[in-house]
Design a protein around this motif. Sequence first.
Motif, PDB file in Angstrom:
ATOM      1  N   ARG A   1      26.932  27.588  17.992  1.00 32.85           N
ATOM      2  CA  ARG A   1      26.931  27.711  16.526  1.00 32.85           C
ATOM      3  C   ARG A   1      25.572  27.321  15.949  1.00 32.85           C
ATOM      4  N   TYR A   2      24.964  26.281  16.545  1.00 39.09           N
ATOM      5  CA  TYR A   2      23.718  25.749  15.980  1.00 39.09           C
ATOM      6  C   TYR A   2      22.463  26.232  16.710  1.00 39.09           C
ATOM      7  N   VAL A   3      22.623  26.615  17.992  1.00 38.89           N
ATOM      8  CA  VAL A   3      21.464  27.004  18.824  1.00 38.89           C
ATOM      9  C   VAL A   3      21.763  28.381  19.418  1.00 38.89           C
TER      10      VAL A   3
ATOM     11  N   ASP B   1       7.395  19.477  11.839  1.00 36.64           N
ATOM     12  CA  ASP B   1       8.641  18.754  11.534  1.00 36.64           C
ATOM     13  C   ASP B   1       8.361  17.263  11.375  1.00 36.64           C
ATOM     14  N   MET B   2       9.243  16.582  10.641  1.00 33.14           N
ATOM     15  CA  MET B   2       9.122  15.126  10.539  1.00 33.14           C
ATOM     16  C   MET B   2      10.221  14.483  11.393  1.00 33.14           C
ATOM     17  N   GLU B   3       9.848  13.415  12.108  1.00 37.25           N
ATOM     18  CA  GLU B   3      10.794  12.760  13.007  1.00 37.25           C
ATOM     19  C   GLU B   3      11.083  11.345  12.495  1.00 37.25           C
TER      20      GLU B   3
ATOM     21  N   ALA C   1      14.696  22.293   1.575  1.00 39.03           N
ATOM     22  CA  ALA C   1      15.513  22.379   2.792  1.00 39.03           C
ATOM     23  C   ALA C   1      16.772  21.543   2.623  1.00 39.03           C
ATOM     24  N   THR C   2      17.848  22.188   2.214  1.00 36.04           N
ATOM     25  CA  THR C   2      19.132  21.503   2.067  1.00 36.04           C
ATOM     26  C   THR C   2      20.250  22.533   2.013  1.00 36.04           C
ATOM     27  N   HIS C   3      21.470  22.076   2.390  1.00 36.91           N
ATOM     28  CA  HIS C   3      22.653  22.931   2.210  1.00 36.91           C
ATOM     29  C   HIS C   3      23.504  22.413   1.065  1.00 36.91           C
ATOM     30  N   ASP C   4      23.036  21.357   0.415  1.00 36.46           N
ATOM     31  CA  ASP C   4      23.808  20.654  -0.611  1.00 36.46           C
ATOM     32  C   ASP C   4      23.838  21.486  -1.893  1.00 36.46           C
TER      33      ASP C   4
ATOM     34  N   LEU D   1       8.712  16.204   4.341  1.00 35.72           N
ATOM     35  CA  LEU D   1       9.000  14.859   3.823  1.00 35.72           C
ATOM     36  C   LEU D   1      10.514  14.674   3.760  1.00 35.72           C
ATOM     37  N   GLN D   2      10.947  13.423   3.998  1.00 34.24           N
ATOM     38  CA  GLN D   2      12.388  13.112   4.041  1.00 34.24           C
ATOM     39  C   GLN D   2      12.737  12.213   2.851  1.00 34.24           C
ATOM     40  N   SER D   3      13.663  12.664   2.008  1.00 36.94           N
ATOM     41  CA  SER D   3      13.929  11.901   0.768  1.00 36.94           C
ATOM     42  C   SER D   3      14.556  10.546   1.051  1.00 36.94           C
TER      43      SER D   3
ATOM     44  N   ARG E   1      22.174  15.392  16.202  1.00 39.57           N
ATOM     45  CA  ARG E   1      21.902  15.158  14.776  1.00 39.57           C
ATOM     46  C   ARG E   1      22.822  16.026  13.902  1.00 39.57           C
ATOM     47  N   ARG E   2      23.100  17.257  14.361  1.00 42.04           N
ATOM     48  CA  ARG E   2      24.021  18.118  13.589  1.00 42.04           C
ATOM     49  C   ARG E   2      25.443  17.565  13.657  1.00 42.04           C
ATOM     50  N   LEU E   3      25.844  17.021  14.818  1.00 43.90           N
ATOM     51  CA  LEU E   3      27.204  16.467  14.923  1.00 43.90           C
ATOM     52  C   LEU E   3      27.321  15.205  14.079  1.00 43.90           C
ATOM     53  N   ALA E   4      26.239  14.442  13.969  1.00 45.56           N
ATOM     54  CA  ALA E   4      26.275  13.226  13.149  1.00 45.56           C
ATOM     55  C   ALA E   4      26.503  13.580  11.674  1.00 45.56           C
ATOM     56  N   GLU E   5      26.019  14.780  11.258  1.00 45.84           N
ATOM     57  CA  GLU E   5      26.228  15.202   9.872  1.00 45.84           C
ATOM     58  C   GLU E   5      27.644  15.723   9.665  1.00 45.84           C
ATOM     59  N   ARG E   6      28.274  16.163  10.727  1.00 46.57           N
ATOM     60  CA  ARG E   6      29.591  16.792  10.677  1.00 46.57           C
ATOM     61  C   ARG E   6      30.434  16.267  11.827  1.00 46.57           C
TER      62      ARG E   6
ATOM     63  N   CYS F   1      13.406  17.547   2.908  1.00 45.22           N
ATOM     64  CA  CYS F   1      14.774  17.456   3.443  1.00 45.22           C
ATOM     65  C   CYS F   1      15.285  16.044   3.181  1.00 45.22           C
ATOM     66  N   LYS F   2      16.573  15.805   3.474  1.00 48.04           N
ATOM     67  CA  LYS F   2      17.113  14.451   3.262  1.00 48.04           C
ATOM     68  C   LYS F   2      16.651  13.505   4.377  1.00 48.04           C
ATOM     69  N   GLY F   3      16.580  14.019   5.609  1.00 45.40           N
ATOM     70  CA  GLY F   3      16.218  13.170   6.753  1.00 45.40           C
ATOM     71  C   GLY F   3      17.406  13.045   7.685  1.00 45.40           C
ATOM     72  N   ALA F   4      17.162  13.157   9.000  1.00 41.12           N
ATOM     73  CA  ALA F   4      18.257  13.289   9.963  1.00 41.12           C
ATOM     74  C   ALA F   4      18.333  12.163  10.990  1.00 41.12           C
TER      75      ALA F   4
HETATM   76  C1  LIG Z   1      15.292  24.048   7.196  1.00 41.01           C
HETATM   77  C2  LIG Z   1      15.547  22.617   7.508  1.00 41.01           C
HETATM   78  C3  LIG Z   1      14.593  21.885   8.190  1.00 41.01           C
HETATM   79  C4  LIG Z   1      14.801  20.539   8.466  1.00 41.01           C
HETATM   80  N1  LIG Z   1      13.802  19.808   9.051  1.00 41.01           N
HETATM   81  C5  LIG Z   1      13.980  18.476   9.215  1.00 41.01           C
HETATM   82  C6  LIG Z   1      12.913  17.653   9.680  1.00 41.01           C
HETATM   83  O1  LIG Z   1      11.804  18.110   9.965  1.00 41.01           O
HETATM   84  N2  LIG Z   1      13.154  16.323   9.813  1.00 41.01           N
HETATM   85  C7  LIG Z   1      14.384  15.762   9.498  1.00 41.01           C
HETATM   86  O2  LIG Z   1      14.541  14.540   9.617  1.00 41.01           O
HETATM   87  N3  LIG Z   1      15.403  16.528   9.072  1.00 41.01           N
HETATM   88  C8  LIG Z   1      15.228  17.857   8.924  1.00 41.01           C
HETATM   89  N4  LIG Z   1      16.278  18.617   8.452  1.00 41.01           N
HETATM   90  C9  LIG Z   1      17.644  18.046   8.393  1.00 41.01           C
HETATM   91  C10 LIG Z   1      17.914  17.358   7.072  1.00 41.01           C
HETATM   92  O3  LIG Z   1      17.133  16.188   6.995  1.00 41.01           O
HETATM   93  C11 LIG Z   1      19.413  16.983   6.944  1.00 41.01           C
HETATM   94  O4  LIG Z   1      19.769  16.146   7.996  1.00 41.01           O
HETATM   95  C12 LIG Z   1      20.345  18.180   6.953  1.00 41.01           C
HETATM   96  O5  LIG Z   1      19.793  19.262   6.278  1.00 41.01           O
HETATM   97  C13 LIG Z   1      21.671  17.839   6.251  1.00 41.01           C
HETATM   98  O6  LIG Z   1      21.427  17.469   4.921  1.00 41.01           O
HETATM   99  P1  LIG Z   1      21.794  18.390   3.646  1.00 41.01           P
HETATM  100  O7  LIG Z   1      20.662  18.270   2.693  1.00 41.01           O
HETATM  101  O8  LIG Z   1      22.110  19.760   4.068  1.00 41.01           O
HETATM  102  O9  LIG Z   1      23.007  17.642   2.947  1.00 41.01           O
HETATM  103  P2  LIG Z   1      24.431  17.189   3.497  1.00 41.01           P
HETATM  104  O10 LIG Z   1      24.984  16.366   2.393  1.00 41.01           O
HETATM  105  O11 LIG Z   1      24.352  16.612   4.852  1.00 41.01           O
HETATM  106  O12 LIG Z   1      25.233  18.543   3.595  1.00 41.01           O
HETATM  107  C14 LIG Z   1      25.578  19.336   2.478  1.00 41.01           C
HETATM  108  C15 LIG Z   1      26.608  20.355   2.931  1.00 41.01           C
HETATM  109  O13 LIG Z   1      26.041  21.211   3.929  1.00 41.01           O
HETATM  110  C16 LIG Z   1      26.965  21.483   4.959  1.00 41.01           C
HETATM  111  N5  LIG Z   1      26.485  20.873   6.218  1.00 41.01           N
HETATM  112  C17 LIG Z   1      25.478  19.976   6.359  1.00 41.01           C
HETATM  113  N6  LIG Z   1      25.280  19.665   7.667  1.00 41.01           N
HETATM  114  C18 LIG Z   1      26.186  20.375   8.352  1.00 41.01           C
HETATM  115  C19 LIG Z   1      26.461  20.484   9.739  1.00 41.01           C
HETATM  116  N7  LIG Z   1      25.772  19.835  10.667  1.00 41.01           N
HETATM  117  N8  LIG Z   1      27.477  21.317  10.113  1.00 41.01           N
HETATM  118  C20 LIG Z   1      28.172  22.003   9.191  1.00 41.01           C
HETATM  119  N9  LIG Z   1      27.935  21.943   7.865  1.00 41.01           N
HETATM  120  C21 LIG Z   1      26.960  21.140   7.445  1.00 41.01           C
HETATM  121  C22 LIG Z   1      28.252  20.883   4.511  1.00 41.01           C
HETATM  122  O14 LIG Z   1      28.930  21.866   3.758  1.00 41.01           O
HETATM  123  C23 LIG Z   1      27.820  19.758   3.632  1.00 41.01           C
HETATM  124  O15 LIG Z   1      28.796  19.370   2.701  1.00 41.01           O
HETATM  125  C24 LIG Z   1      16.050  19.948   8.105  1.00 41.01           C
HETATM  126  C25 LIG Z   1      17.001  20.675   7.409  1.00 41.01           C
HETATM  127  C26 LIG Z   1      16.769  21.986   7.089  1.00 41.01           C
HETATM  128  C27 LIG Z   1      17.795  22.722   6.298  1.00 41.01           C
END
Ligand SMILES: Cc1cc2nc3c(=O)[nH]c(=O)nc-3n(C[C@H](O)[C@H](O)[C@H](O)COP(=O)(O)OP(=O)(O)OC[C@H]3O[C@@H](n4cnc5c(N)ncnc54)[C@H](O)[C@@H]3O)c2cc1C
Length: 311
Positions: free
Chosen positions: A33-35, A137-139, A228-231, A165-167, A291-296, A189-192
């Motif tokens: 799904r992610y890769v 990318d930022m780590e 960069a966000t899905h929010d 930059l990570q908020s 990191r994706r599983l930690a978000e979900r 982005c928010k930061g992962a």
């Molecule tokens: C293009 C891009 C580049 C990025 N680069 C970096 C980087 O260089 N360094 C870094 O630290 N982080 C990076 N990130 C990750 C980022 O920091 C967040 O961890 C990640 O985007 C989740 O935060 P969100 O803003 O989407 O908000 P969230 O509040 O986490 O998510 C908002 C909504 O998005 C959906 N969603 C979010 N995550 C998932 C998931 N894993 N599976 C399914 N649905 C999900 C859900 O519907 C959720 O309610 C990047 C993200 C994007 C989009």
Amino acid sequence: MSLLREPILALSRSDRVRDALVRTPVTRGVVERYVPGETTADAVRVAGELAADGLHVTLDHLGEDTLDVAQSWATVDAYHELLTALADEGLAHRAEVSVKLTALGLALPDDGPQLALEQAQRICRAARRAGTTVTIDMESHAVTDATLMIVHELRRDFPETGAVLQSYLHRTVSDCRTLAHEDSRVRLCKGAYAEPDDVAHTDPEDIARAYVRCLKILMAGAGYPMVATHDPRLIEIASALAARHGRRPGTYEFQMLYGIRPDEQRRLAERGETVRVYVPYGAQWYGYLMRRLAERPSNLTLFARSLVSTR
Ligand SMILES: Cc1cc2nc3c(=O)[nH]c(=O)nc-3n(C[C@H](O)[C@H](O)[C@H](O)COP(=O)(O)OP(=O)(O)OC[C@H]3O[C@@H](n4cnc5c(N)ncnc54)[C@H](O)[C@@H]3O)c2cc1C
């Protein structure tokens, strides 16, 4: 923040768990799904499919935290191969690349930062030859200063290089002010990563509020913000801020990860927005997936099931 986030992010740093899992092929369940694949051909195919849907792409050759010089060179070779293939397929105007400096050896003792800089310069040169750009990318916060310093150096010869930059980091509002200048591409982005509360906000609402503060600075500035966000709330606020500052689509862009909210990616593109999808590919998917599983965390059960069914 989810109770499971910290333990899952801790697992992302476990060599033992990683070594046990990486033999699982990418074509299984949640990983897929992610890769979307492991090879350059997979990456180019997916870039072509997304481009045909009106989307832009940034491709990340998976890998991070290497302390092995040979691995750093293998990463540079992988980007060379990818950039050549993108140019050959006529995709360089739609697809750029994202690079992690720890995959280039940033954390090597003594001359890690110098090696990472020189390797990143090689990738920037190849990207320019292909007709595209690089975003660094930022780590984790342990490498924020070193990463921003290297981006600054890279921009002397390659001003088109993107920064991230990570908020969630307390320092980021100030970093936004520094980077919101002409021609500066900045992904917000928010930061992962799992960060301590003396350097980062840990409450999701505080992280979102900080994101808005940063967006205001980037949208008001003269650079090129990459949102960069899905929010959904932040996407709406970004659109409103862009309108308030008279920014037309193309003077900023939205970015989302491959496999997350694909319908929203297409909806924004159909509305005329520039939307870029971050596509990770390669065999070293472990840290990224964690990191994706930690978000979900609800995906954890699916991931566990997919592992059982492969053995
Ligand atoms: C293009 C891009 C580049 C990025 N680069 C970096 C980087 O260089 N360094 C870094 O630290 N982080 C990076 N990130 C990750 C980022 O920091 C967040 O961890 C990640 O985007 C989740 O935060 P969100 O803003 O989407 O908000 P969230 O509040 O986490 O998510 C908002 C909504 O998005 C959906 N969603 C979010 N995550 C998932 C998931 N894993 N599976 C399914 N649905 C999900 C859900 O519907 C959720 O309610 C990047 C993200 C994007 C989009």
